[in-house]
Scaffold this motif. Structure first.
Motif, PDB file in Angstrom:
ATOM      1  N   PRO A   1      -7.678  -0.268   2.810  1.00 23.80           N
ATOM      2  CA  PRO A   1      -7.321  -0.489   1.402  1.00 23.80           C
ATOM      3  C   PRO A   1      -8.517  -0.356   0.453  1.00 23.80           C
ATOM      4  O   PRO A   1      -8.337  -0.073  -0.721  1.00 23.80           O
ATOM      5  CB  PRO A   1      -6.774  -1.926   1.383  1.00 23.80           C
ATOM      6  CG  PRO A   1      -6.335  -2.175   2.772  1.00 23.80           C
ATOM      7  CD  PRO A   1      -7.290  -1.408   3.649  1.00 23.80           C
ATOM      8  N   GLU A   2      -9.731  -0.518   0.988  1.00 20.51           N
ATOM      9  CA  GLU A   2     -10.900  -0.412   0.096  1.00 20.51           C
ATOM     10  C   GLU A   2     -11.177   1.021  -0.316  1.00 20.51           C
ATOM     11  O   GLU A   2     -11.551   1.288  -1.449  1.00 20.51           O
ATOM     12  CB  GLU A   2     -12.127  -0.977   0.810  1.00 20.51           C
ATOM     13  CG  GLU A   2     -12.518  -2.299   0.197  1.00 20.51           C
ATOM     14  CD  GLU A   2     -13.778  -2.871   0.781  1.00 20.51           C
ATOM     15  OE1 GLU A   2     -14.699  -2.110   1.139  1.00 20.51           O
ATOM     16  OE2 GLU A   2     -13.807  -4.096   0.885  1.00 20.51           O
ATOM     17  N   THR A   3     -10.993   1.950   0.617  1.00 19.01           N
ATOM     18  CA  THR A   3     -11.323   3.355   0.330  1.00 19.01           C
ATOM     19  C   THR A   3     -10.067   4.209   0.134  1.00 19.01           C
ATOM     20  O   THR A   3     -10.157   5.339  -0.340  1.00 19.01           O
ATOM     21  CB  THR A   3     -12.099   3.955   1.522  1.00 19.01           C
ATOM     22  OG1 THR A   3     -11.251   3.862   2.679  1.00 19.01           O
ATOM     23  CG2 THR A   3     -13.390   3.193   1.789  1.00 19.01           C
ATOM     24  N   LEU A   4      -8.930   3.674   0.535  1.00 19.53           N
ATOM     25  CA  LEU A   4      -7.646   4.407   0.595  1.00 19.53           C
ATOM     26  C   LEU A   4      -7.736   5.654   1.477  1.00 19.53           C
ATOM     27  O   LEU A   4      -6.972   6.603   1.316  1.00 19.53           O
ATOM     28  CB  LEU A   4      -7.114   4.747  -0.797  1.00 19.53           C
ATOM     29  CG  LEU A   4      -6.613   3.574  -1.622  1.00 19.53           C
ATOM     30  CD1 LEU A   4      -5.815   4.057  -2.823  1.00 19.53           C
ATOM     31  CD2 LEU A   4      -5.740   2.612  -0.812  1.00 19.53           C
TER      32      LEU A   4
ATOM     33  N   LEU B   1      -5.110   9.818  -4.913  1.00 22.10           N
ATOM     34  CA  LEU B   1      -5.385   8.510  -4.301  1.00 22.10           C
ATOM     35  C   LEU B   1      -5.836   7.513  -5.350  1.00 22.10           C
ATOM     36  O   LEU B   1      -5.477   6.329  -5.306  1.00 22.10           O
ATOM     37  CB  LEU B   1      -6.443   8.649  -3.201  1.00 22.10           C
ATOM     38  CG  LEU B   1      -5.933   9.330  -1.922  1.00 22.10           C
ATOM     39  CD1 LEU B   1      -7.080   9.642  -0.969  1.00 22.10           C
ATOM     40  CD2 LEU B   1      -4.893   8.455  -1.217  1.00 22.10           C
ATOM     41  N   SER B   2      -6.610   8.000  -6.309  1.00 22.49           N
ATOM     42  CA  SER B   2      -7.093   7.087  -7.348  1.00 22.49           C
ATOM     43  C   SER B   2      -5.918   6.599  -8.214  1.00 22.49           C
ATOM     44  O   SER B   2      -5.853   5.433  -8.606  1.00 22.49           O
ATOM     45  CB  SER B   2      -8.179   7.816  -8.137  1.00 22.49           C
ATOM     46  OG  SER B   2      -8.191   7.438  -9.442  1.00 22.49           O
TER      47      SER B   2
ATOM     48  N   LEU C   1       0.812  -1.228   0.000  1.00 23.51           N
ATOM     49  CA  LEU C   1       0.000   0.000   0.000  1.00 23.51           C
ATOM     50  C   LEU C   1       0.848   1.282   0.000  1.00 23.51           C
ATOM     51  O   LEU C   1       0.308   2.384   0.125  1.00 23.51           O
ATOM     52  CB  LEU C   1      -0.887  -0.025   1.255  1.00 23.51           C
ATOM     53  CG  LEU C   1      -2.304   0.520   1.186  1.00 23.51           C
ATOM     54  CD1 LEU C   1      -3.114  -0.144   0.096  1.00 23.51           C
ATOM     55  CD2 LEU C   1      -2.995   0.350   2.538  1.00 23.51           C
TER      56      LEU C   1
ATOM     57  N   SER D   1      -4.089   4.030  -6.229  1.00 22.80           N
ATOM     58  CA  SER D   1      -4.834   2.765  -6.106  1.00 22.80           C
ATOM     59  C   SER D   1      -4.490   1.771  -7.231  1.00 22.80           C
ATOM     60  O   SER D   1      -4.743   0.586  -7.109  1.00 22.80           O
ATOM     61  CB  SER D   1      -6.341   3.030  -6.084  1.00 22.80           C
ATOM     62  OG  SER D   1      -6.768   3.402  -7.380  1.00 22.80           O
ATOM     63  N   LYS D   2      -3.896   2.289  -8.298  1.00 21.76           N
ATOM     64  CA  LYS D   2      -3.527   1.391  -9.416  1.00 21.76           C
ATOM     65  C   LYS D   2      -2.215   0.652  -9.131  1.00 21.76           C
ATOM     66  O   LYS D   2      -1.793  -0.188  -9.925  1.00 21.76           O
ATOM     67  CB  LYS D   2      -3.371   2.211 -10.705  1.00 21.76           C
ATOM     68  CG  LYS D   2      -4.642   2.894 -11.149  1.00 21.76           C
ATOM     69  CD  LYS D   2      -4.345   3.803 -12.336  1.00 21.76           C
ATOM     70  CE  LYS D   2      -5.540   4.708 -12.614  1.00 21.76           C
ATOM     71  NZ  LYS D   2      -5.144   5.950 -13.298  1.00 21.76           N
TER      72      LYS D   2
ATOM     73  N   ALA E   1      -0.057   4.671  -1.548  1.00 20.11           N
ATOM     74  CA  ALA E   1      -1.129   5.425  -0.878  1.00 20.11           C
ATOM     75  C   ALA E   1      -0.682   5.925   0.488  1.00 20.11           C
ATOM     76  O   ALA E   1      -0.934   7.083   0.844  1.00 20.11           O
ATOM     77  CB  ALA E   1      -2.366   4.546  -0.736  1.00 20.11           C
TER      78      ALA E   1
ATOM     79  N   VAL F   1      -1.090  -0.838  -5.981  1.00 18.02           N
ATOM     80  CA  VAL F   1      -1.060  -1.362  -4.607  1.00 18.02           C
ATOM     81  C   VAL F   1      -1.390  -2.860  -4.549  1.00 18.02           C
ATOM     82  O   VAL F   1      -1.929  -3.337  -3.557  1.00 18.02           O
ATOM     83  CB  VAL F   1      -2.038  -0.564  -3.695  1.00 18.02           C
ATOM     84  CG1 VAL F   1      -1.594   0.884  -3.562  1.00 18.02           C
ATOM     85  CG2 VAL F   1      -3.466  -0.630  -4.210  1.00 18.02           C
TER      86      VAL F   1
END
Ligand code: AMP
Ligand code: MG
Length: 326
Positions: A271-274, A147-148, A124, A151-152, A127, A154
């Protein structure tokens, strides 16, 4: 010949006297702390028969702690050392054979992370570094776009371990490892093994609040008394735990959290929402293996109590929860 016999008799006599002396000696409590590892304070309290015995028998444990600190250090380079900092900088270009302590940790994570349902993810870093920068500046949270993009990058499956050659390779060049959720507990496992192998059995070790203890203190008490810090700032201590031969780790929103515009952001990222997890104020995981206790404290903090209880049970861990006060 007579002289040799006399010398042998003298030597045997000396040995008997020395061992009788050491048997007669009482155990005393010794304490040491250090501030130069894992960016936190480490305390060790142990019982030994003399200061010299304490110092000699804990030497290996301190060296082990330092070794883990260096191997898992994400921020600093050391000459000739392939630590986490080195791996993050180089493992996308070609496979790296890291320090054995780091490889062992990654191998262990490959086996236990899936049991946490994706809540603990050592990949992670892309992030967590955004949140750490915001926290260091006490500034605005990272943007949704940043963050988006993070997210690619991690996916822990993109960390490729070669078990035969003990190398690590990043299939994603933007990926960064962050082992902060488990590093101290993983080190504590090795440090306590080092203490026990030297015959120090009655001890309590705290690496930044990750507590590991051996058999009961040699002063008549049944167990080591450990206070869980209260999530309520008006109280000093929360619940007390009485522990022997086990460990506990706490993840809480009062550790390393930061405030911005009246809002508190914890250092543990879902990890779902960062975004920072906010299901509970704190959770303490109690498990015989300090590495598992540390892994679980982070996973449970994200899971919250309802989902966290069965998760803890699946590891055979006990828990202490503190709710967020309104
Ligand atoms: P702990 O205090 O043991 O719960 O660990 C928190 C640290 O783990 C943070 O400071 C980050 O470096 C890292 N971290 C935060 N969120 C996660 C996560 N979901 N998975 C893995 N590591 C994390
Ligand atoms: Mg942890």
């Amino acid at each position: 010949m007579k002289q040799i016999r006399r010398l042998c008799a003298l030597a045997v006599c000396l040995c008997v006297c020395l061992s009788a002396f050491s048997c007669g000696q009482k155990y005393q409590k010794f304490e040491r702390s250090r501030y130069d590892v894992f960016d936190t304070v480490t305390f060790l309290t142990a019982y030994a028969k003399s200061e010299n015995e304490f110092l000699t028998k804990t030497q290996n444990a301190w060296q082990t702690l330092k070794k883990y600190h260096i191997a898992l250090d994400a921020y600093n380079a050391y000459d000739g050392v392939k630590n986490l900092h080195y791996v993050n900088a180089n493992a996308a270009a070609a496979p790296v054979k890291p320090e054995k302590e780091l490889f062992e940790l990654l191998k262990w994570l490959k086996s236990v992370q899936p049991q946490c349902g994706g809540r603990v993810n050592a990949a992670l870093g892309a992030a967590t570094e955004l949140w750490k920068a915001a926290s260091a500046a006490s500034g605005a949270p990272p943007s949704r776009e940043a963050l988006s993009e993070a997210s690619k990058h991690v996916d822990f499956d993109d960390v490729i371990l070669d078990y035969d050659n003990e190398t690590v390779y990043f299939r994603d060049p933007m990926l960064k490892l962050d082992v902060g959720a488990v590093g101290k507990g993983f080190a504590a496992r090795a440090v306590s093994a080092a203490l026990e192998s030297e015959g120090i059995d009655s001890y309590i070790l705290s690496i930044g609040g990750n507590i590991t203890c051996g058999s009961a203190p040699k002063d008549g008490r049944d167990a080591w008394k450990v206070a869980v810090k209260s999530a309520d700032p008006s109280k000093t201590d929360g619940e007390f735990l009485y522990l022997t031969n086990t460990s506990c780790a706490t993840s809480g929103d009062y550790y390393r959290a930061y405030e911005y515009n009246g809002q508190t952001y914890s250092h543990i990222i879902d990890p779902e929402t960062l975004s920072p997890a906010d299901a509970v104020a704190s959770v303490t995981a109690i498990h015989s293996d300090p590495a598992v206790a540390d892994l679980l404290s982070t996973a449970l903090f994200i899971a919250g109590e309802d989902e966290g209880r069965p998760l803890a049970e699946s590891f055979g861990a006990e828990t202490v929860w503190q709710e967020i006060s309104e």
